[in-house]
Structures are given as C-alpha cells and as structure tokens.
Design a protein around this motif. Structure first.
Motif, PDB file in Angstrom:
ATOM      1  N   PRO A  66      -6.683  -9.717   3.135  1.00  0.00           N
ATOM      2  CA  PRO A  66      -5.819  -8.667   2.588  1.00  0.00           C
ATOM      3  C   PRO A  66      -4.735  -8.279   3.595  1.00  0.00           C
ATOM      4  CG  PRO A  66      -7.845  -7.685   3.398  1.00  0.00           C
ATOM      5  CD  PRO A  66      -7.949  -9.173   3.666  1.00  0.00           C
ATOM      6  N   HIS A  67      -3.558  -8.007   3.084  1.00  0.00           N
ATOM      7  CA  HIS A  67      -2.481  -7.509   3.933  1.00  0.00           C
ATOM      8  C   HIS A  67      -1.778  -6.405   3.159  1.00  0.00           C
ATOM      9  CE1 HIS A  67       1.543  -7.263   5.751  1.00  0.00           C
ATOM     10  NE2 HIS A  67       0.932  -7.610   6.855  1.00  0.00           N
ATOM     11  N   MET A  68      -1.521  -5.275   3.836  1.00  0.00           N
ATOM     12  CA  MET A  68      -0.831  -4.165   3.179  1.00  0.00           C
ATOM     13  C   MET A  68       0.323  -3.676   4.031  1.00  0.00           C
ATOM     14  SD  MET A  68      -3.385  -1.631   1.106  1.00  0.00           S
ATOM     15  CE  MET A  68      -4.104  -2.179  -0.443  1.00  0.00           C
ATOM     16  N   THR A  69       1.400  -3.320   3.364  1.00  0.00           N
ATOM     17  CA  THR A  69       2.556  -2.725   4.028  1.00  0.00           C
ATOM     18  C   THR A  69       2.615  -1.241   3.682  1.00  0.00           C
ATOM     19  OG1 THR A  69       3.938  -3.382   2.148  1.00  0.00           O
ATOM     20  CG2 THR A  69       3.896  -4.849   4.058  1.00  0.00           C
ATOM     21  N   PHE A  70       3.149  -0.450   4.617  1.00  0.00           N
ATOM     22  CA  PHE A  70       3.260   0.994   4.422  1.00  0.00           C
ATOM     23  C   PHE A  70       4.646   1.449   4.848  1.00  0.00           C
ATOM     24  CE2 PHE A  70      -1.207   0.116   4.647  1.00  0.00           C
ATOM     25  CZ  PHE A  70      -1.789   0.996   3.750  1.00  0.00           C
ATOM     26  N   GLY A  73       0.828  -1.206   0.000  1.00  0.00           N
ATOM     27  CA  GLY A  73       0.000   0.000   0.000  1.00  0.00           C
ATOM     28  C   GLY A  73       0.857   1.248   0.000  1.00  0.00           C
ATOM     29  N   GLU A  74       1.948   1.201   0.763  1.00  0.00           N
ATOM     30  CA  GLU A  74       3.001   2.228   0.852  1.00  0.00           C
ATOM     31  C   GLU A  74       2.541   3.526   1.499  1.00  0.00           C
ATOM     32  OE1 GLU A  74       5.173   0.349   0.334  1.00  0.00           O
ATOM     33  OE2 GLU A  74       4.857  -0.814  -1.460  1.00  0.00           O
ATOM     34  N   SER A  75       1.434   4.120   1.018  1.00  0.00           N
ATOM     35  CA  SER A  75       1.012   5.428   1.527  1.00  0.00           C
ATOM     36  C   SER A  75      -0.483   5.609   1.320  1.00  0.00           C
ATOM     37  CB  SER A  75       1.781   6.544   0.810  1.00  0.00           C
ATOM     38  OG  SER A  75       1.302   7.825   1.201  1.00  0.00           O
ATOM     39  N   GLU A  82      -2.776  11.274   6.173  1.00  0.00           N
ATOM     40  CA  GLU A  82      -3.625  10.569   5.200  1.00  0.00           C
ATOM     41  C   GLU A  82      -3.412   9.059   5.311  1.00  0.00           C
ATOM     42  OE1 GLU A  82      -5.913  11.762   3.402  1.00  0.00           O
ATOM     43  OE2 GLU A  82      -5.469  13.815   2.795  1.00  0.00           O
ATOM     44  N   THR A  83      -2.164   8.651   5.506  1.00  0.00           N
ATOM     45  CA  THR A  83      -1.864   7.228   5.636  1.00  0.00           C
ATOM     46  C   THR A  83      -2.497   6.649   6.894  1.00  0.00           C
ATOM     47  OG1 THR A  83       0.221   7.516   4.450  1.00  0.00           O
ATOM     48  CG2 THR A  83      -0.013   5.516   5.764  1.00  0.00           C
ATOM     49  N   VAL A  84      -2.362   7.359   8.008  1.00  0.00           N
ATOM     50  CA  VAL A  84      -2.969   6.889   9.259  1.00  0.00           C
ATOM     51  C   VAL A  84      -4.488   6.807   9.115  1.00  0.00           C
ATOM     52  CG1 VAL A  84      -3.338   7.416  11.700  1.00  0.00           C
ATOM     53  CG2 VAL A  84      -1.075   7.726  10.684  1.00  0.00           C
ATOM     54  N   SER A  85      -5.075   7.785   8.449  1.00  0.00           N
ATOM     55  CA  SER A  85      -6.519   7.771   8.218  1.00  0.00           C
ATOM     56  C   SER A  85      -6.943   6.544   7.409  1.00  0.00           C
ATOM     57  CB  SER A  85      -6.934   9.048   7.486  1.00  0.00           C
ATOM     58  OG  SER A  85      -8.324   9.058   7.206  1.00  0.00           O
ATOM     59  N   PHE A  86      -6.155   6.195   6.395  1.00  0.00           N
ATOM     60  CA  PHE A  86      -6.453   5.013   5.572  1.00  0.00           C
ATOM     61  C   PHE A  86      -6.349   3.740   6.410  1.00  0.00           C
ATOM     62  CE2 PHE A  86      -5.290   1.527   2.763  1.00  0.00           C
ATOM     63  CZ  PHE A  86      -6.152   1.688   1.691  1.00  0.00           C
ATOM     64  N   ILE A  87      -5.329   3.656   7.237  1.00  0.00           N
ATOM     65  CA  ILE A  87      -5.130   2.473   8.081  1.00  0.00           C
ATOM     66  C   ILE A  87      -6.291   2.323   9.060  1.00  0.00           C
ATOM     67  CG2 ILE A  87      -3.651   1.469   9.863  1.00  0.00           C
ATOM     68  CD1 ILE A  87      -1.277   2.872   8.413  1.00  0.00           C
ATOM     69  N   LYS A  88      -6.677   3.441   9.689  1.00  0.00           N
ATOM     70  CA  LYS A  88      -7.799   3.402  10.629  1.00  0.00           C
ATOM     71  C   LYS A  88      -9.087   2.981   9.939  1.00  0.00           C
ATOM     72  CE  LYS A  88      -6.480   6.903  14.074  1.00  0.00           C
ATOM     73  NZ  LYS A  88      -6.834   8.237  14.644  1.00  0.00           N
ATOM     74  N   THR A 130      -3.089   4.250  -7.065  1.00  0.00           N
ATOM     75  CA  THR A 130      -3.703   5.308  -6.264  1.00  0.00           C
ATOM     76  C   THR A 130      -4.281   4.744  -4.973  1.00  0.00           C
ATOM     77  OG1 THR A 130      -5.890   5.048  -7.259  1.00  0.00           O
ATOM     78  CG2 THR A 130      -4.342   6.529  -8.378  1.00  0.00           C
ATOM     79  N   VAL A 131      -4.648   5.639  -4.074  1.00  0.00           N
ATOM     80  CA  VAL A 131      -5.307   5.229  -2.831  1.00  0.00           C
ATOM     81  C   VAL A 131      -6.613   4.510  -3.150  1.00  0.00           C
ATOM     82  CG1 VAL A 131      -6.340   6.044  -0.679  1.00  0.00           C
ATOM     83  CG2 VAL A 131      -4.247   7.111  -1.538  1.00  0.00           C
TER      84      VAL A 131
END
Length: 526
Positions: free
Chosen positions: A368-372, A333-335, A386-392, A350-351
């Motif tokens: 699903p598993h994503m790395t950032f 996912g990266e970001s 934005e990344t933290v918001s996506f993770i939450k 994209t996101v």
C-alpha cells in the motif's frame, strides 16, 4: 509538412520518470498523416539542457508546425519555449494543448501571443483535423479549439469526448530516447519492487475518474471537466447529439494486452505502471483486465503497479491483482480527518475507508502507498494532528503535498480572487473592500498580470505557490509540512501555542506546553 513536437521538462527536481506519452501519441498521428515528424524531448536529459541547447535543436529546420503541450506546473518553461520557437520560426503554426491551456485558453493566448491555436481538452482527434486543415486554414471547421484571427480569439464548437479509446495509436516510441528513461527505472516514489526494475515504463489505460476531488483536474478529458468548462446544459445537449459523455472511459483489455506485448517484445520491459487516476474504482474492469493479463502469461514476465481509491479495494480485488502481478497500489489518503476528506476535498472517502484499504492490501501481499496533503481551506491544527496520528499508526513515511489550486480545479475556481490577491497587493485591497475607485477594466488588467505571476510560480505541489487555507499562512504551511514529515507531534503542538491555535484536549498529553503548565499548576497548588 515538417512538424516539431516539444516536450518541456517535468518535475525538474526529480528524476525523469514518465515518457512523454501524450505528445508521443500526437507524433504517431502526424506520422499516420504522412508528415515529417521530429520530437524534441527536453525532459529526458538530466540535468535539464540549457535554453541555448533547446534553441539550437529548434533551429535545425524551418518548421511548418510546432506543437507544445503540458500541465500548469510546467508553465514557466512552456512560456520560454514559446518565445524561443516564435523567434526562430516566425511563420510556423504554433499549437498548444494540455492542462495548462485547456481551462482558460483565451487568457493564456493573450498572455502568450506566440500561440496560434489552443486545443481544448482531449487532443487526438483535434490534432488530426488541424493537420488536415493546415493548408486551407479553415479553423472554424474544427471542433474544440480557440484560434487567433487578426486581433480576435475565436472559440469553435466544443469537441465531444472520444467514445472508443482503442482508436488511439500507441505513442511514437521510435522517436523517443527510451534508454534515457529506462536508466531511471529503479527511481520512483512508490516501493513495491521498483528498486529491482531495470526497464520500467508507464502508460495510461483509462481517462477520467468517478471521484470529484476539489484539488484535481482531468485535463478536460472527463465529463465533469466538460461541465465546468461548458456548463451542464451544454454538455447535456452534446449528450443528445453525440452520445453520453462518460465520466470515465477505458481502453479495452485487448488494447492494453497488445500494448504491453509490444513493449515487451520491443524493449523487454519488466515493469509497467498503469498511471490511471483510479483503476480499482471499476471492479468489473479490474477482473477482466487481470483475467486477460494472466491468460496471456504476462503475469510471469511483467510486474505491475497502479493507483486506486480506498472504498473499491476489497480482498477479492487484491487477490486477483496479486495473481496478475500487481505489487503496489497508490491511494490518495489526503488527510486523517473525516472533516477535511468529506467537506474540503469532497472525495466521498472516510478515514475508516483508508485504513481498511491499507489493511486489506497488507494482508493480500500488495504494497500500500498513500499520499497526503496539508493546507486545505478549512483544515486546522487538529486535522493536521489527526493526519500525523494516522501516518504513525500505519508506520509510514510521508512527505505531504501542499494543497495547490491549479487552474481548472474547484479550489481554484472557488478562490481565484483570493489566490490572485496574493500576487498583487492592489487586488488584495480590492478583495478587502479597502479600495474601490478603479474601473473594472483596470482591475481586470491587474488580474491578468497577477495570473501570469501565479502561473510562473507553479511547480510541484511539494513547493509553495500560494494558499487557499483560511487557517495557515505561508510560514505556517512550510513549518507544518516539515513537522508532518518528521511526524513530530510535539513541535506541531508547540507551534499551535505560538500561533494561538486551539487544540483539542485529547492532544494535551502529547503537548510539552500543556504538560509544563500542568506541572507548574501542581507546584503552585502544593
């Protein structure tokens, strides 16, 4: 000849998860060539054996050839093994390969005079030719190496990529301590059933990746890697001479099925991780592999996991992979910021692509598993939020990696002077134009000294070695990584105020400092 292959420790802060398949394949080739082969695996035993133990194992024979391979993250241990090997075997031919040496063989051989030959990129055909040539030592006849002749380092003609991967033998499993790896079968980064796995094994079914992420390399086994090493013009000339150098190459479904059946019969494996860089990126191949896997009945005996990329994940792909026994797919996912994904990382994702992939996998019953990561060159605090918001939003737990410029990556090539300046104050002053009264030769010497320090610092991307960030320093990255893992938006915003980083208005509702200022303003006005 008597040949010793040495596997250095890998990620010593984690359980040993991956069998040393690369060196295992080289061991199989040496056996095919009728040599006496020994395999010293310093990765399988945990805690890692001492250097005294390693030296004792290396000293049991006078080896004709010693081969050591690995990644840049393993450099510190590789260097020690080279010194021990040469001291105990002054007359051995020492051959090195893998990502740690592929991208700058001459510089690494100057830093490590113990190395006689560096294999550049894909090593199987090169290794076989080295063994065939060991008696005559006509190294100039072997493509794809850098070798030492007196005081000179000589490059030979580049080696084309192997067009048919099915000619590569299986790793020499009989020479490995497989039970040492099986006992960690339930230990893995990814969920999706690993905790119930008793006899897991990992292997790769492709080489290369169609994406061009700035933080990634492919160990010289990708067309784009070759272009970075040799230049586009040279690779096009190789296309004409040897055939098109593919970006991504695959083992055939038949090869993969036979490999899996062999592992099932010999070791009774119950879980296989296909550690491809991006298996789902070729939908046609995924469907062919799933059809063959199901036709053999392997879906009833072995569970599967793999990695992929978000845009290629569709309901049809997931349904078929689920039927074949896939229980998880890992995606970078990266970001959570499109700015970072498209401009800094260059993934072409994209996101929205990432979110769609997660939703499709969840609906289809595949974990699903994503790395950032954090610390990309132009990433700022708003991108982090934005990344933290996506993770939450996806109710995930993530411990982000630190963007690390491993040699051979685009971010290393673009930022080498800045990176080395972090390991030598003199270079930092040169980069800033503060000092200029030194010769190019002296500055080159400083760079090589700094390169050695940088390589010695490399480990996992979970650790800090240096930064390519234009926004965050060492302390910032450590704090941000910690708060991201906690998903603590409040503390990230507090840090932003302390450091003077402007944040967008939309985050103010979550910012304790902004709230306090607003409350104080209201009190003053009333």
């Amino acid at each position: 000849m008597k040949i010793l292959l040495i596997q250095p420790p890998v990620r010593v802060d984690q359980d040993p998860l991956d069998i040393p398949a690369g060196l295992g394949i080289l061991a199989s080739i040496a056996v095919e060539e009728n040599h006496q082969v020994a395999f010293l695996d310093l990765n399988s035993k945990r805690p890692t054996p001492s250097w005294k133990h390693a030296a004792k194992q290396i000293s049991v024979e006078k080896w004709d050839v010693i081969a050591i391979g690995g990644l840049s993250s393993m450099y510190k241990d590789i260097k020690k093994l080279l010194q021990i090997s040469r001291k105990l075997n002054p007359d051995s031919l020492i051959v090195c390969g893998g990502g740690f040496i592929t991208y700058m063989p001459d510089r690494l051989m100057k830093l490590n005079p113990e190395i006689d030959i560096a294999c550049i990129g894909e090593g199987e055909a090169t290794w076989r030719e080295i063994l065939k040539t060991a008696d005559t030592k006509e190294w100039n006849q072997i493509k794809g190496i850098c070798y030492r002749e007196d005081d000179e380092l000589i490059y030979t003609e580049p080696r084309p990529l192997i067009p048919d991967l099915d000619v590569i033998p299986y790793p020499a499993y009989d020479l490995m301590e497989m039970d040492d790896y099986f006992k960690y079968s339930g230990s893995m980064w990814f969920p999706g059933g690993f905790w119930n796995s008793k006899r897991r094994i990992n292997f790769v079914t492709e080489r290369g990746c169609p994406r061009q992420c700035t933080f990634c390399t492919h160990n010289g086994m990708n067309r784009w890697d070759q272009e970075a090493l040799l230049g586009t013009k040279k690779v096009r000339m190789m296309d004409e001479q040897y055939g098109f150098q593919a970006v991504t190459r695959f083992f055939s479904p038949k090869y993969i099925i036979n490999h899996a059946k062999y592992l099932l019969e010999k070791f009774n494996v119950d879980y296989i991780c296909l550690l491809d860089e991006n298996l789902t990126s070729n939908p046609k191949r995924v469907h062919e592999l799933c059809d063959a896997w199901i036709a053999e009945g392997l879906h009833k005996k072995i569970k599967l996991g793999t990695s992929g990329d978000a845009p290629s994940i569709t309901p049809e792909i997931i349904q078929h992979m689920k039927e074949a026994g896939f229980v998880y797919i890992s995606v970078g996912g990266e970001s959570g910021s499109d700015k970072v994904l498209l401009n800094d990382i260059g993934k072409g994702v994209t996101v929205a692509n990432n979110q769609q992939a997660i939703d499709i996998m969840k609906t289809g019953g595949v974990e699903p598993h994503m790395t950032f990561m954090v610390g990309n060159p132009n990433e700022d605090i708003n991108d982090v939020l934005e990344t933290v918001s996506f993770i939450k939003k996806n109710n995930a737990f993530v411990d982000p990696f630190i963007c690390t410029p491993y040699p051979g990556t685009k971010i290393f090539l673009d930022n080498e002077d800045y990176i080395l300046g972090q390991y030598d104050e003199r270079l930092e002053l040169v980069n800033k134009g503060i000092i200029s009264n030194y010769s190019e030769e002296k500055i080159k010497q400083w760079k090589e000294e700094a390169l050695e320090k940088f390589l010695m610092s490399l480990n996992n991307a979970t650790d800090y070695s240096c930064t390519v960030s234009k926004k965050f320093d060492f302390g910032d990255l450590i704090a941000i990584k910690y708060f991201m893992r906690l998903q603590d938006t409040s503390k990230l915003l507090k840090l932003a105020h302390i450091r003077g980083w402007p944040h967008e208005q939309k985050w103010s509702k979550d910012c304790p400092v902004c709230k306090a200022k607003e409350e104080l303003s209201v009190k003053i006005s009333t």
